[in-house]
Design a protein around this motif. Structure first.
Motif, short mmCIF file in Angstrom:
data_model
loop_
_atom_site.label_atom_id
_atom_site.label_comp_id
_atom_site.label_asym_id
_atom_site.label_seq_id
_atom_site.Cartn_x
_atom_site.Cartn_y
_atom_site.Cartn_z
N LYS A 7 46.73 42.46 24.79
CA LYS A 7 46.43 42.59 26.22
C LYS A 7 46.92 43.94 26.74
O LYS A 7 48.04 44.36 26.43
CB LYS A 7 47.10 41.44 26.98
N TYR A 8 46.08 44.60 27.56
CA TYR A 8 46.43 45.92 28.09
C TYR A 8 45.97 46.04 29.54
O TYR A 8 45.02 45.38 29.97
CB TYR A 8 45.72 47.03 27.30
N SER A 9 46.63 46.93 30.26
CA SER A 9 46.08 47.41 31.53
C SER A 9 45.07 48.50 31.19
O SER A 9 45.07 49.04 30.07
CB SER A 9 47.19 47.97 32.42
N TRP A 10 44.21 48.85 32.15
CA TRP A 10 43.21 49.88 31.90
C TRP A 10 43.87 51.23 31.62
O TRP A 10 43.42 52.02 30.79
CB TRP A 10 42.26 49.99 33.07
N GLN A 11 44.96 51.49 32.32
CA GLN A 11 45.64 52.77 32.17
C GLN A 11 46.24 52.94 30.77
O GLN A 11 46.34 54.07 30.26
CB GLN A 11 46.75 52.90 33.22
N LEU A 12 46.64 51.84 30.15
CA LEU A 12 47.28 51.91 28.83
C LEU A 12 46.37 51.41 27.71
O LEU A 12 46.82 51.32 26.55
CB LEU A 12 48.58 51.10 28.84
N ASP A 38 32.99 50.49 35.86
CA ASP A 38 33.08 50.23 37.29
C ASP A 38 34.54 50.16 37.75
O ASP A 38 35.47 50.25 36.95
CB ASP A 38 32.34 48.94 37.66
N GLU A 39 34.72 49.97 39.05
CA GLU A 39 36.06 49.96 39.63
C GLU A 39 36.88 48.75 39.19
O GLU A 39 38.11 48.77 39.26
CB GLU A 39 35.96 50.00 41.16
N THR A 40 36.20 47.70 38.76
CA THR A 40 36.92 46.49 38.34
C THR A 40 37.81 46.76 37.14
O THR A 40 38.84 46.11 36.95
CB THR A 40 35.92 45.36 38.04
N ASP A 41 37.42 47.73 36.31
CA ASP A 41 38.25 48.05 35.15
C ASP A 41 39.68 48.38 35.55
O ASP A 41 40.63 48.07 34.83
CB ASP A 41 37.65 49.24 34.39
N GLU A 42 39.85 49.00 36.71
CA GLU A 42 41.18 49.42 37.15
C GLU A 42 42.10 48.25 37.47
O GLU A 42 43.31 48.35 37.34
CB GLU A 42 41.06 50.32 38.38
N ILE A 43 41.52 47.12 37.90
CA ILE A 43 42.36 45.99 38.32
C ILE A 43 42.39 44.86 37.29
O ILE A 43 43.15 43.90 37.43
CB ILE A 43 41.87 45.42 39.66
N ALA A 44 41.57 44.97 36.26
CA ALA A 44 41.46 43.89 35.27
C ALA A 44 42.49 44.04 34.15
O ALA A 44 42.99 45.12 33.88
CB ALA A 44 40.05 43.88 34.67
N ASP A 45 42.78 42.90 33.52
CA ASP A 45 43.50 42.92 32.25
C ASP A 45 42.45 43.03 31.14
O ASP A 45 41.41 42.35 31.19
CB ASP A 45 44.31 41.63 32.06
N VAL A 59 36.19 42.89 22.43
CA VAL A 59 36.88 43.17 23.69
C VAL A 59 36.44 42.19 24.77
O VAL A 59 35.40 41.53 24.65
CB VAL A 59 36.60 44.61 24.19
N ALA A 60 37.21 42.13 25.84
CA ALA A 60 36.85 41.38 27.04
C ALA A 60 37.81 41.79 28.14
O ALA A 60 38.84 42.42 27.88
CB ALA A 60 36.92 39.87 26.80
N ARG A 61 37.48 41.42 29.37
CA ARG A 61 38.40 41.68 30.48
C ARG A 61 38.51 40.44 31.35
O ARG A 61 37.61 39.58 31.37
CB ARG A 61 37.95 42.89 31.30
N LEU A 62 39.62 40.35 32.08
CA LEU A 62 39.91 39.20 32.93
C LEU A 62 40.49 39.71 34.24
O LEU A 62 41.42 40.51 34.24
CB LEU A 62 40.91 38.27 32.24
N PHE A 63 39.91 39.25 35.36
CA PHE A 63 40.42 39.65 36.67
C PHE A 63 40.22 38.51 37.65
O PHE A 63 39.51 37.54 37.37
CB PHE A 63 39.71 40.92 37.17
N HIS A 71 37.83 35.65 36.63
CA HIS A 71 36.52 36.06 36.13
C HIS A 71 36.68 36.71 34.75
O HIS A 71 37.50 37.61 34.57
CB HIS A 71 35.86 37.06 37.07
N ILE A 72 35.89 36.23 33.81
CA ILE A 72 35.83 36.82 32.48
C ILE A 72 34.59 37.71 32.41
O ILE A 72 33.52 37.32 32.87
CB ILE A 72 35.75 35.73 31.40
N GLY A 73 34.74 38.89 31.84
CA GLY A 73 33.60 39.78 31.76
C GLY A 73 33.72 40.79 30.64
O GLY A 73 34.75 40.87 29.96
N ARG A 74 32.63 41.56 30.47
CA ARG A 74 32.57 42.63 29.46
C ARG A 74 33.03 42.14 28.09
O ARG A 74 33.75 42.83 27.37
CB ARG A 74 33.42 43.82 29.91
N MET A 75 32.59 40.95 27.73
CA MET A 75 32.96 40.39 26.44
C MET A 75 31.98 40.85 25.38
O MET A 75 30.76 40.68 25.53
CB MET A 75 32.99 38.86 26.52
N ALA A 76 32.49 41.45 24.31
CA ALA A 76 31.61 42.02 23.29
C ALA A 76 32.29 41.98 21.92
O ALA A 76 33.48 42.25 21.80
CB ALA A 76 31.25 43.46 23.64
#
Length: 321
Positions: A7-12, A38-45, A59-63, A71-76
């Protein structure tokens, strides 16, 4: 296949996360870069699935949104690693991550992926829509904690017509999660029989929204509320009553006629398959079945008999709008 999930933040986040999304979404699926990033990347895990040798494969993201829904997204998953259970492991990790914090988890699924998400407790909750030129459906899980706990023993947990094992409940929290999971999948009807429309059970925002969604879905939608006592509804505002008065042709309420035989236990019926049954009017104890056409048929007949001789509530009719 063994897979580890980091698990990571977008910045790291390591470059592998961007690389996999670039390859799957932009190159393989031809999604425009301006839509992918998009801007959601900045706030998502952000989550990265790696093999035991640290090879990145998915990969995937959760916000979360303002309504406290996850919300689960960008799952690939990379093409050469699909069909090995990696996507399922990643999805279930995300669901478990969200379960302790949120009562609802949502995602947007490409049409071909719907069965994949259904196996982990999600159900379709929208009509088809276009997203970047690809057909999508919204899906949700209304009881993520229950779904996570059942993933190892159920093929389609909480899915109407598919989950064939009975769920037991002995407390209100578990009962409400099952109640909402059933109501959220109603395609045509919800029939509810109880002593009264208790505020703690039925005067909740989410339950009202689920009832409202069904009532507005199409002209054949049918919500029937059959109760013994309407006095509490007169003394205190109730969201279902207000909704019923706005949609009188879709939502009806009747009072039981005590001159005729009545059922001794409350229940809720969803379409022709779903049932939530309590053993007592005063206790949150009973069972919930998502695929039980035989029991639903019997209870539907009992409900119809009570409904046919039921009476309208004169006091509710006289309330000001």
């Amino acid at each position: 296949m063994t897979v580890r999930i980091r698990k990571y933040s977008w910045q790291l986040a390591p470059g592998h996360i961007r690389d996999i999304r670039q390859r799957v979404f932009i190159e393989e699926q031809q999604i425009p870069p301006e839509l992918e990033w998009d801007e959601t990347d900045e706030i998502a895990d952000h989550f990265l699935a790696v093999l035991p040798d640290n090879t990145p494969v998915g990969v995937a993201r959760l916000f979360s949104s303002l309504d406290e829904t996850a919300h689960i997204g960008r799952m690939a998953i990379l093409p050469e690693h699909r069909g090995k259970g990696i996507g399922e492991a990643l999805l279930r990790h995300l669901l478990a991550e969200a379960a302790g914090q949120y009562d609802e988890v949502r995602l947007s699924a490409q049409e071909h992926a719907i069965p994949f998400y259904q196996r982990s407790g999600f159900h379709v909750c929208s009509d088809v829509y276009d997203d970047a030129g690809i057909p999508h459906y919204d899906m949700r899980c209304l009881a993520p904690e229950l779904a996570v706990a059942a993933l190892e023993e159920r093929d389609h947990p909480l899915l109407l017509e598919e989950d064939r094992q009975s769920w037991r409940f002995e407390n209100e929290t578990r009962m409400l999660a099952l109640m909402d999971s059933l109501a959220g999948q109603a395609g045509q009807r919800i029939w509810l029989y109880d002593r009264l429309l208790e505020h703690d059970l039925y005067d909740r925002f989410r339950f009202r929204e689920l009832i409202s969604a069904l009532a507005r879905r199409h002209r054949l939608s049918e919500v029937r509320l059959l109760i013994h006592d309407d006095k509490p509804l007169v003394k205190r505002r109730h969201q279902l009553v207000e909704l019923m008065r706005r949609l009188p042709s879709r939502i009806e309420l009747k009072l039981v006629n005590d001159d005729y035989p009545v059922e001794d236990q409350p229940f809720m019926l969803i379409d022709r398959e779903g049932v939530l049954y309590r053993h007592d009017f005063y206790k949150p104890e009973g069972f919930c079945n998502f695929s039980d056409s035989g029991r639903v048929k019997l209870l539907s007949e009992a409900f119809q008999r009570m409904w046919d001789v039921g009476r309208s509530s004169l006091e509710l009719r006289q309330l000001p709008l």
